[in-house]
Motif scaffolding. Structure first.
Motif, PDB file in Angstrom:
ATOM      1  N   VAL A   1      48.991  40.917  41.908  1.00  0.00           N
ATOM      2  CA  VAL A   1      48.870  41.852  40.791  1.00  0.00           C
ATOM      3  C   VAL A   1      50.254  42.177  40.218  1.00  0.00           C
ATOM      4  CG1 VAL A   1      48.295  44.233  40.178  1.00  0.00           C
ATOM      5  CG2 VAL A   1      46.676  42.867  41.503  1.00  0.00           C
TER       6      VAL A   1
ATOM      7  N   ILE B   1      48.850  48.751  39.938  1.00  0.00           N
ATOM      8  CA  ILE B   1      48.823  48.828  38.478  1.00  0.00           C
ATOM      9  C   ILE B   1      49.178  50.235  38.010  1.00  0.00           C
ATOM     10  CG2 ILE B   1      47.355  48.547  36.440  1.00  0.00           C
ATOM     11  CD1 ILE B   1      45.616  46.633  38.256  1.00  0.00           C
TER      12      ILE B   1
ATOM     13  N   ILE C   1      41.232  49.180  35.139  1.00  0.00           N
ATOM     14  CA  ILE C   1      41.055  48.755  36.535  1.00  0.00           C
ATOM     15  C   ILE C   1      39.591  48.952  36.888  1.00  0.00           C
ATOM     16  CG2 ILE C   1      41.804  49.063  38.919  1.00  0.00           C
ATOM     17  CD1 ILE C   1      44.251  50.647  37.673  1.00  0.00           C
TER      18      ILE C   1
ATOM     19  N   HIS D   1      40.284  38.793  39.694  1.00  0.00           N
ATOM     20  CA  HIS D   1      40.527  38.610  41.123  1.00  0.00           C
ATOM     21  C   HIS D   1      39.176  38.447  41.802  1.00  0.00           C
ATOM     22  CE1 HIS D   1      44.913  39.727  41.762  1.00  0.00           C
ATOM     23  NE2 HIS D   1      44.732  39.842  40.445  1.00  0.00           N
TER      24      HIS D   1
ATOM     25  N   PHE E   1      41.738  44.425  34.462  1.00  0.00           N
ATOM     26  CA  PHE E   1      41.643  43.747  35.753  1.00  0.00           C
ATOM     27  C   PHE E   1      40.220  43.875  36.290  1.00  0.00           C
ATOM     28  CE2 PHE E   1      46.200  43.830  35.659  1.00  0.00           C
ATOM     29  CZ  PHE E   1      46.614  42.815  36.513  1.00  0.00           C
TER      30      PHE E   1
ATOM     31  N   GLN F   1      51.582  39.210  38.299  1.00  0.00           N
ATOM     32  CA  GLN F   1      50.884  39.026  37.028  1.00  0.00           C
ATOM     33  C   GLN F   1      51.376  40.013  35.973  1.00  0.00           C
ATOM     34  OE1 GLN F   1      46.920  39.471  38.573  1.00  0.00           O
ATOM     35  NE2 GLN F   1      46.592  37.272  38.814  1.00  0.00           N
TER      36      GLN F   1
ATOM     37  N   ALA G   1      42.601  39.725  33.567  1.00  0.00           N
ATOM     38  CA  ALA G   1      42.951  39.102  34.848  1.00  0.00           C
ATOM     39  C   ALA G   1      41.791  39.275  35.826  1.00  0.00           C
ATOM     40  CB  ALA G   1      44.221  39.731  35.420  1.00  0.00           C
TER      41      ALA G   1
END
Length: 388
Positions: free
Chosen positions: A248, A276, A291, A203, A261, A251, A201
């Motif tokens: 987030v 998360i 992350i 961002h 991410f 998702q 994912a």
């Protein structure tokens, strides 16, 4: 690399940053600058590393020869947004560098508002400053100030962010290289997940420095058959924290098998990481997503210690302030033209920006920044002491 930016997009982004700064440290889910640390920037150290930097600085000064630096110069500073750690870090470093030669820093807080940035610039020029340094302010937002500075022969330079054409000089890390370092680490780790595919994912953030980073990631992901990009969103700059947290969470609800991410802006990483971590309380990759984001500033380090961010690529972006000051010193002492090179090399030390993956395991002691390969403050302080 210089990039022209959309004035409208930047106005929106800066408004969001103003809201973000106002809420720093107040949200238990995390936000920009956890606990709102005051960024002071890297200072000269001690030991062999510092001794080598000082020796190189003195050698560079000897080669350049001594010069007379005019005293009592006033240098205006337009800060993009006071109150966020990165901006405070840059302003504090500028003040530190200028004070060594008894020049006076005259700061003005743009407060994330392009109108106030213009007001700052005009006010500083009306106060007869001898030069202006902007902190990550794009030229598109202060064109009248730049025109006025040029007309009155006041040098105007920028530090720490890519910008459009118009400044006399601009210094900042290579965002493409920085993005590539983080992308390589993220994709390598995601490749260790079980199964044929690892879902990613993204961002992104509506600013060129962020887009450059993310574009590198996407190109690298294309050549990795295991990586599947299942979400690619651009942060809503009008609601940076709220949008990031909700998106987030949505998702993860829609696809709990996401394995990684990417947050192209450190502030969104600080906002999304805790969401998360909370959803996968007590779990680590591959049982929860990785992350990743940018810069081991103090607020981000605090989240890493709590396992709310896994790793970042760090960069000593405040080295740009020392480069900018040196250019001004050379201009006023020698009449040297201000260089138009964002990542210059310096005698005896070479390239000063660095990129390094930082994890919980190699964090510096609490309250300290990551040690840089070159002691940049020691180099320039020794150089200027011998040169002027």
């Amino acid at each position: 690399m210089r990039v022209e930016r959309s004035r409208t997009a930047l106005c929106v982004a800066f408004t969001a940053l103003a809201v973000l700064a106002a809420g720093c440290g107040s949200d238990e889910e995390g936000g920009s600058g956890a606990n709102n640390p005051k960024g002071e920037g890297i200072r000269a150290g001690t030991g062999d590393r510092t001794d080598k930097a000082r020796a190189a600085g003195e050698a560079a000064a000897k080669k350049a020869g001594t010069a007379e630096l005019p005293a009592n110069k006033k240098i205006g500073i337009i800060n993009i947004l006071g109150g966020i750690e990165s901006a405070d870090r840059l302003e504090a470093t500028l003040k530190e560098g200028l004070s060594g030669q008894n020049w006076t820093a005259v700061p003005c807080d743009g407060q994330g508002d392009p109108a106030k940035m213009l007001s700052c610039g005009n006010s500083l020029l009306d106060r007869n400053v001898d030069a202006i340094i902007t902190i990550a302010v794009d030229t598109s937002l202060i064109k009248p100030v730049i025109a006025k500075a040029n007309a009155t022969k006041v040098p105007i330079i920028q530090v720490a962010g890519q910008s459009g054409e118009g400044y006399d000089g601009s210094w900042h890390p290579d965002e493409a290289e920085k993005g590539g370092v983080l992308a390589d680490e993220l994709l390598k780790r995601m490749g260790e997940a079980p199964g044929d595919k690892a879902k990613l994912a993204i961002h992104d953030y509506p600013a060129p420095w962020a887009k450059v980073r993310t574009d590198v990631l996407k190109e690298k992901a294309k050549s990795n058959p295991k990586i599947e990009i299942v979400a690619d969103v651009q942060t809503d700059a009008t609601d940076l924290l709220g949008f990031t947290k909700k998106t987030v969470a949505d998702q993860l609800t829609a696809d709990p098998d996401i394995k990684g991410f990417w947050f192209s802006f450190d502030a969104t990483g600080q906002a999304g990481g805790p969401v998360i971590a909370r959803k996968y309380e007590g779990k680590k990759f591959p049982d929860r997503p990785l992350i990743s984001t940018f810069h081991a500033d103090l607020g981000t380090q605090a989240l890493m210690r709590q396992d709310k961010i896994d790793f970042v690529v760090d960069s000593n972006y405040d080295a740009a302030t020392w480069m900018g000051i040196d250019a001004l010193y050379q201009f006023f002492a020698r009449g040297t033209e201000i260089p138009d090179e964002p990542q210059p090399e310096y005698p005896g030390v070479g390239q000063l920006f660095f990129f390094k993956i930082i994890t919980k395991e190699n964090l510096p002691p609490e309250g300290e920044y990551v040690e840089t390969p070159v002691d940049v403050p020691a180099y320039f302080q020794a150089k200027w002491a011998a040169e002027f």
